[in-house]
Motif scaffolding. Structure first.
Motif: not given
Length: 648
Positions: A211-213, A221-224, A231-241, A247-253
């Motif tokens: 989903d939401n590939w 602040a987080l991808p759907e 997950s054990n990475i913190t939410a502030d370490s998941v960023q919108k790029e 492809e498309g308009a967004n990726a994840v950092r």
């Protein structure tokens, strides 16, 4: 002189009235609107452009353009003997008469309105100095000729311009004529339509089971559908790029400068069993690898080191042996990130098709891909041949012990002369089921029917085993004992002792000893029920000679508490007996806080019913609460007896 002027005037009037038989008069000029509107065609009252043909302009919309249906209807086609619509190309449909049945063309034998002919009978062209009725120049006043500005003839594809190409649900080209191509089925099936769009039919392939590939949806602040429970990475370490995207308009950092990996996962979902192939795009500075979680963690793939200068396609394959229900999470593991860190996009995972995908089996069967057939699950059957030789297949498609066969001693209980099951032949034979059986716990004994060590009658491991007349378990002797036994930490749990006490604001009342705990009712809650609702009950008791009767005919439950005391560390098993007619629940409060709230039990029976619960000790100010309500007189309201808690 006067006579001469009169004659000259008459002559000029005659010339104007008769005009020139070969011309339309003075060419159209600024004061007269060119070739359109509501005026007479082309000029004055002169005849139209040629013979009896339709004039080039006037009230009607110019040929082959505007809003009218092209190349059809009642309009005369563009030219006489020329090939209709397009130089030397093949007309629109097979051998049919092109575009306009047997109608008479535009103008007898005159040269059609195109090419290098003399415009409109040798006179000045229709409007100013423009080129007449040909090429891409408008016929009059800037109007677009024939179809979107394209001339009537040349190498263009016929019947095109502003109209929708011959696709979809519209009738091809015009009215009821045959579609564009002979007997061919028009624009159907999976072929590409006439005008380069998406194929008319067929379903798009599944791009990804994730989903939401593409990380396109970010409700916050987080991808759907990402950052799952594993997950054990913190939410502030998941960023919108939004700049470095594949492809498309967004990726994840993903940011993790540490050399210790961090997991970024999808949210849990169900997945079908099968083989899955995944590819995704990644770039940046850092290492990335993959795994998955179903009911446990899979092994990880090897790390891939990324470059910040270009996207790298990373592949990951995995296999699910069984269907997974609401627990599958795809894992991205990252470490050693810096600079742009790790950017991920376009996560496409697809399941390989299998022969069994189109096979439906019964609930007791499974499909074998090797043969694409349904086979019984282990222990299930379609016939006795699917079971072992000592089993039969019953009506639920389950393998069961066949008649006169056995799998354990209990299967031979119906044949007292042969009470032993010979597990090698699965036949009942003579003997003693308990022969050679030694029970290691003194509370257990061998059951002569089953040949298995079980609790002896009256023995126990915890109070949960004491379901008879003796409700408490003395774990020192593993014997069930009365509520009055010292192993029971509840004082006066059998409600045998009653005394008159002075209750604040209530006066003197007969209440059970060690009960009716009174506290401040806020941070330290206590009893709130009126003492008049507590009555000694001797008509029917569970143990001893007295029980407690609650007379609470109101709907709102009222709190009744034991007096508080300290409980040593350990695990405790508890129970109480209840009968009568009404509702009741219980709860515990201590220095450890409130226990979970239990549901109300609806009681409507003359039989004593046990209620069991457990708690952990090492607390101060422990007390037990009852919440009775809705009691009715038909069964003497509610009665409680033998409240016990013993240490396991």
């Amino acid at each position: 002189m006067k006579l001469f002027r009169v004659c000259l005037t008459v002559l000029l009037v005659w010339v104007v009235a008769c005009g020139d038989s070969d011309s339309e008069g003075t060419p159209d000029s600024g004061q007269v609107r060119p070739d359109g509107g509501g005026g007479s065609p082309d000029s004055g009252g002169g005849p139209p452009d040629a013979g009896g043909g339709t004039p080039d302009s006037g009230d009607e919309t110019p040929p082959d353009a505007g809003g009218e249906t092209p190349d059809a209807g009642e309009e005369t086609p563009d030219a006489g003997g020329e090939v209709p619509d397009a130089g030397g190309e093949t007309p629109d449909a097979g051998g049919e008469t092109p575009d306009a049945g047997g109608e008479i063309p535009d103008a007898g034998g005159e040269t059609p309105d195109a090419g290098g002919e003399t415009p409109d009978a040798g006179e000045t062209p229709d409007a100013g100095g423009e080129t007449p009725d040909a090429g891409g120049t408008p016929d009059a006043g800037g109007e677009t000729p024939d179809a979107g500005g394209t001339p009537d003839a040349g190498g263009e594809t016929p019947d095109a311009g502003g109209e929708t190409p011959d696709a979809g649900g519209e009738t091809p080209d015009a009215g009821g004529e045959t579609p564009d191509a002979g007997g061919e089925t028009p624009d159907a099936g999976g072929e590409t339509p006439d005008a380069g769009g998406t194929p008319d039919a067929g379903e798009p392939p599944v791009l990804s089971v994730i989903d939401n590939w593409g990380f396109e949806t970010w409700p916050g602040a987080l991808p759907e559908r990402w950052l799952g429970s594993k997950s054990n990475i913190t939410a502030d370490s998941v960023q919108k790029e939004t700049t470095l995207v594949s492809e498309g308009a967004n990726a994840v950092r993903l940011v993790n400068p540490s050399s210790t990996h961090k997991r970024f996962t999808t949210q849990a979902k169900s997945m079908r069993a099968g083989r899955y192939s995944c590819v995704y795009q990644a770039r940046g500075t850092g290492d990335i690898r993959n795994a998955f979680f179903d009911d446990d963690y899979s092994s990880y793939s090897g790390y891939t080191s990324l470059s910040p200068d270009a996207w790298k396609q990373v592949a990951y394959d995995f296999n699910l042996a069984d269907d997974v229900f609401d627990t599958f999470e795809l894992i991205f593991s990252v470490r050693n990130t810096s600079g742009p860190h790790v950017v991920v996009d376009d996560v496409r995972c697809v399941r390989a098709a299998e022969p069994c995908d189109v096979v439906t089996c019964a609930s007791w069967e499974t499909c074998e891909n090797a043969t694409a057939t349904c086979e019984p699950l282990s222990g299930r059957c379609n016939a006795a041949t699917d079971c072992t030789e000592w089993q039969a297949c019953d009506e639920t498609h389950t393998c069961v012990v066949a008649e006169d066969r056995c799998a354990r001693h209990a299967d031979c209980a119906g044949t007292p002369q042969t009470p032993v099951c010979d597990t090698t032949t699965h036949l009942c034979v003579e003997g003693d089921p308990c022969a050679g059986v030694t029970c290691g716990n003194p509370a257990t004994t061998c059951n002569p029917t089953t040949g298995v060590c079980e609790l002896a009658e009256g023995a126990c491991f915890t109070t949960y085993d004491c379901v008879g007349a003796l409700p408490a378990c003395d774990t020192a002797t593993h014997q069930c004992v009365p509520a009055s036994h010292s192993s029971n930490i509840i004082r006066n749990g059998g409600f045998e002792g009653w005394s008159v006490y002075s209750i604040p604001y209530q006066g003197d009342h007969l209440i059970p000893d060690y009960w009716y705990g009174i506290d401040n009712g806020v941070a330290d809650p206590g009893t709130e029920i009126k003492p008049t609702r507590l009555v000694p009950y001797t008509t029917a008791v569970h143990g001893g000679s007295t029980a407690l009767q609650f007379v609470v005919p109101i709907q709102v439950a009222e709190r009744f508490s034991s007096e508080k005391f300290n409980v040593p560390s350990g695990n405790y098993s508890c129970s109480y007996r209840v009968r009568g007619h009404g509702s009741i629940r219980h709860r515990i409060y201590s220095s450890g806080g409130w226990s979970p709230q239990t549901d109300f039990i609806v009681v409507d029976s003359d039989e004593w019913k046990p209620v069991f619960f457990r708690f952990t000790g090492n607390v101060r100010d422990w007390r037990l609460f009852f919440y009775p309500s809705r009691s009715e007189a038909d069964r003497d309201h509610l009665q409680v007896d033998d409240v016990v808690c013993t240490k396991d």
